[in-house]
Design an enzyme around this catalytic site. Structure first.
Site, PDB file in Angstrom:
ATOM      1  N   CYS A 215      57.497  42.510 -17.819  1.00 33.84           N
ATOM      2  CA  CYS A 215      56.888  41.287 -17.349  1.00 33.84           C
ATOM      3  C   CYS A 215      57.888  40.506 -16.530  1.00 33.84           C
ATOM      4  CB  CYS A 215      56.444  40.445 -18.517  1.00 33.84           C
ATOM      5  SG  CYS A 215      57.804  40.086 -19.626  1.00 33.84           S
TER       6      CYS A 215
ATOM      7  N   GLU B  49      52.218  39.455 -15.903  1.00 34.36           N
ATOM      8  CA  GLU B  49      52.108  40.843 -15.499  1.00 34.36           C
ATOM      9  C   GLU B  49      51.328  40.836 -14.187  1.00 34.36           C
ATOM     10  OE1 GLU B  49      53.756  43.704 -15.777  1.00 34.36           O
ATOM     11  OE2 GLU B  49      53.598  43.313 -17.909  1.00 34.36           O
TER      12      GLU B  49
END
Length: 221
Positions: free
Chosen positions: A2, A108
């Site tokens: 992420c 994300e």
DNA sequence: CCAGACGTTGTT
DNA sequence: GTCTGG
DNA sequence: CCAGACGTTGTT
DNA sequence: GTCTGG
């Protein structure tokens, strides 16, 4: 895994509350916390309270004790759960120095190259995610001692799996001790169920690493 | 033996 | 295109 | 992951 | 520090 984790850095009182401790100013002098907590530029990181060293700050990017310089840090922002017990750079920290990084969510990206859609992944009902981490105290020859940490990653579960193959290891609220405490943690047993997570489309303004403010996680049409 | 890596897919 | 910085 | 630099002390 | 590759 992420991008940046969080924008709304939780207050440390919030972190305390989450851990079901009621902090009161008048008790501060006598307070004997079970955890130490250190700020980074944007997070708090929880460590075991038995740790003798009181570090004022922590930096993301784990630097092993034997490092001669800080060059490794930028490559050590994630540690794979599958190999963390064996990797020379992580196994010592995994054995003895695990920590928790509370965050309100993480990002994300999904969609075609050139038109990637950022998603903010967070608990449906609000509150904090507890991300499993590892830390080391490293003596910087130039600037003295510094505490560094990394985030543990694992195979993604639904609903994240639909957009990405990896995700951070998220710890259940009642399993903080199981991760931080002595012994070998059982990742499967302490992982938070992921169906409680929501993937929210957010503004592409988040794409710029220099932009970071609370409105970034607001839903878009 | 010595030299070189030590890590993941992603920040701050 | 490819590397570095955040 | 994405954004931003990519270079030197300088001229045809 | 400890392992791998040459």
């Amino acid at each position: 895994m992420c991008a940046r984790f969080t924008l709304m850095m939780p207050s440390w009182q919030d972190v305390w509350k989450l851990l079901q401790f009621e902090y009161r100013e008048e008790d501060a002098a006598a307070y004997r916390p079970r955890y130490n907590i250190a700020p980074t530029s944007q997070h708090w990181v929880l460590f075991r309270a038995n740790d003798k060293r009181m570090m004022t700050r922590a930096k993301w990017g784990l630097i092993p004790r034997w490092s001669k310089d800080a060059k490794l840090a930028s490559r050590m922002i994630n540690a794979r759960l599958e190999t963390v017990a064996e990797k020379p750079a992580y196994r010592s920290a995994f054995k003895d120095r695990r920590c928790i990084v509370p965050a309100d969510g993480f990002y994300e990206w999904t969609g075609p190259e050139g038109d990637r859609q950022p998603l903010w992944i967070h608990p449906k009902e609000g509150g904090l995610l507890l991300i499993a981490g590892l830390y080391e105290d490293w003596n910087d020859p130039a600037n003295g001692p510094v505490r560094t940490f990394t985030i543990v990653t694992r195979d993604a579960e639904e609903p994240i799996r639909a957009v990405h193959d990896r995700m951070p290891l998220l710890v259940r609220d009642d399993a903080v001790d199981a991760w931080i405490g002595p012994g070998t943690p059982d990742a499967a047993a302490l992982a938070m169920p992921t169906e409680a997570l929501d993937l929210r489309r957010v503004s592409k303004r988040v794409n710029s690493p220099r932009v970071d403010e609370p409105s970034l996680v607001e839903p878009i049409a």
